[in-house]
Design a protein around this motif. Structure first.
Motif, short mmCIF file in Angstrom:
data_model
loop_
_atom_site.label_atom_id
_atom_site.label_comp_id
_atom_site.label_asym_id
_atom_site.label_seq_id
_atom_site.Cartn_x
_atom_site.Cartn_y
_atom_site.Cartn_z
N ASP A 323 -4.00 -3.25 2.02
CA ASP A 323 -5.37 -3.26 3.24
C ASP A 323 -6.58 -3.52 2.97
O ASP A 323 -7.05 -4.28 3.68
CB ASP A 323 -5.16 -1.30 3.88
N SER A 324 -6.99 -2.84 1.71
CA SER A 324 -8.37 -3.36 1.27
C SER A 324 -8.09 -4.18 -0.41
O SER A 324 -7.34 -3.61 -0.69
CB SER A 324 -9.16 -1.95 1.27
N THR A 371 -11.24 3.17 5.12
CA THR A 371 -9.82 2.21 5.71
C THR A 371 -8.76 2.18 6.99
O THR A 371 -9.28 3.75 6.83
CB THR A 371 -9.16 1.73 4.25
N ARG A 372 -8.61 1.49 7.23
CA ARG A 372 -7.04 1.70 8.36
C ARG A 372 -6.30 3.12 7.44
O ARG A 372 -6.19 3.46 8.50
CB ARG A 372 -6.48 0.84 8.93
N VAL A 373 -5.69 1.98 6.61
CA VAL A 373 -4.52 3.51 5.57
C VAL A 373 -5.34 4.82 5.64
O VAL A 373 -4.68 5.60 5.74
CB VAL A 373 -4.51 2.29 4.56
#
Length: 484
Positions: A323-324, A371-373
């Motif tokens: 994710d990042s 973050t999205r996650v």
């Protein structure tokens, strides 16, 4: 002729030890007898496997009943039934855990175990009820009730009046309470601890005030008082010294119940050291065998949880990495048991950034750093799962006060009294505050105050049963409104 000196007698008396021992033995014999009958009926006879089961059940009962004080409590029958249920369930739970760990559960009849659990509890409850009824009837008819007087009108006097009046074993009747001077009353009210204002004391009836302290001797003569309880603040102990010898000459028994409730108590108790009375105002509940059982609970359950969640840990780790950019795990210094520093494990839920020196900013709703996650992990509390490694290392427990960032500890300790009392036990992955919805960001100081109150309540009431209850409730709180 001088009498020979005798060793110092223990000051702390343990009353009712014979009846307590008889009741404990009666319950144990009844359960063993019931189990033997069920085994003989369904299995045909006592085998080696069931002999071990009975032995372990007996040991579990001794431990669990001592932990819950089943035979030390003279509370109402309803509360007694609840306490007995918790202790019996814990003893049975320990038996099942041993069977699961040793992989011997298949050797026993599930029907028999279920019948023993239900009928064993009902049988013990019936014996407790019969025993209480018999002893109460004996006390009421064999010995006339003794008139007693309480000196004091504060929260402790109110509590003492309730307990003495509602305890048939004492066979005492409270004729009333004597009021201290106005100055003493004002001082005792001012010292009341904030965390106890909303406690059970508020649910009790007001003391029955029948006069001022100056009229004590007249009240004693008028009501034929044989016992006086001094329930007064610690700072007014000189009143006992003034009245003690006068009451001694009147053949009146004198008891002092020091008002320790005027200060914040953390796992308080009364004990003795070399025959001397010791009132403990603050102490960790994890001492002796209690520390051992807490450690065993954490190790066994954390090991089982780790086995079950290992695939999930791998999936989350891959999602965080994809994710990042940045590390999978986030580690941060926290204060643990007795204020010792350790580094907590969490899945990284934010973009890698450089925080302001010496400042730890709490995550907020719609925080751009998340973050999205990470947002999903925070909402479901899955970012906390790696803390199972902290538990296995002995730095944390599955259940306990949530550890805060060191900077937050320093900030809140200046604004909340007794804040560091929460470090009197191991920090946990979940806790009483969390299952009550006191999670997430704490913008208002009142919200953090509520969290600290829940943490101290947990310390004061710690038991294995409470831990198991919180773990079960945690499953329903993971996606609550305060998770993000």
């Amino acid at each position: 002729m001088a009498l020979p000196k005798r060793p110092l007698r223990s000051i702390l008396k343990r009353r009712g030890s014979i009846s307590t021992a008889v009741q404990a033995l009666l319950d144990l014999v009844a359960v063993m007898g019931l189990a033997f009958l069920l085994i003989r009926q369904q299995i045909g006879g006592l085998t080696a496997e069931y002999s071990v089961l009975l032995l372990l059940l007996g040991i579990g009962m001794v431990f669990a009943y001592d932990q819950f004080g089943v035979y030390r409590s003279n509370s109402s029958m309803a509360r007694k039934a609840l306490t007995l249920f918790k202790a019996w369930s814990l003893a049975y739970g320990l038996l099942l855990v041993v069977g699961f760990v040793t992989k011997q559960t298949e050797a026993y009849s599930r029907l028999l175990l279920g019948q023993l659990y239900v009928s064993g509890y009902v049988l013990q409850l019936a014996l407790q009820f019969i025993s209480r009824a018999v002893q109460t009837r004996i006390m009421q008819h064999a010995v006339p009730a003794e008139n007693v007087l309480i000196v004091g009108t504060g929260k402790l006097a109110k509590y003492l009046q309730h307990k003495v009046s509602g305890n048939p074993w004492l066979n005492q009747k409270v004729v009333g309470c004597l009021e201290l001077s106005p100055n003493d009353q004002g001082r005792s009210r001012e010292t009341g601890a904030h965390l106890y204002e909303a406690s059970d004391f508020a649910m009790l009836h007001e003391p029955n005030i029948i006069g001022p302290l100056d009229e004590m001797l007249a009240v004693i003569d008028r009501h034929d008082v044989r016992t006086v309880y001094f329930a007064i603040p610690l700072g007014e102990s000189y009143l006992i010294e003034d009245m003690y010898f006068v009451l001694l000459d009147r053949h009146v028994a004198v008891h002092w119940v020091p008002d320790i409730f005027s200060v914040l108590l953390v796992n308080h108790s009364v004990r003795e050291i070399a025959g001397l009375p010791v009132i403990t105002l603050s102490e960790t509940p994890l001492t002796g065998t209690r520390l051992l059982f807490k450690a065993v609970e954490d190790f066994v359950l954390a090991s089982l949880i780790l086995l079950m969640i290992s695939p999930l840990l791998l999936i989350i780790a891959a999602a965080v990495k994809l994710d990042s950019p940045g590390p999978i795990f986030f580690r941060q210094a926290r204060k643990g048991w007795s204020g010792k520093i350790f580094h907590i494990w969490k899945f990284r839920s934010m973009f890698v950034h450089q925080p302001e020196a010496g400042v730890v900013q709490q995550a907020k709703r719609n925080d751009p750093r998340v973050t999205r996650v990470g947002a999903f992990l925070r909402r479901t509390s899955l970012d906390e799962l790696p803390q199972v490694f902290n538990v296995l290392k002995g730095e944390m427990s599955l259940v306990g006060p949530r550890p805060h960032a060191v900077q937050h500890d320093e900030e809140y300790s200046r604004r909340i009294d007794a804040y560091f009392a929460r470090h009197n036990i191991k920090p946990g992955i979940t806790g009483l505050a969390q299952v009550r919805g006191l999670r997430g960001e704490t913008i208002e100081i009142e919200r953090m105050q509520q969290r600290i109150e829940a943490d101290i309540e947990y310390i004061n009431n710690w038991s294995l049963w409470l831990d198991l209850t919180i773990l079960v409730r945690t499953l329903g709180a993971l996606v609550g409104k305060n998770a993000y």
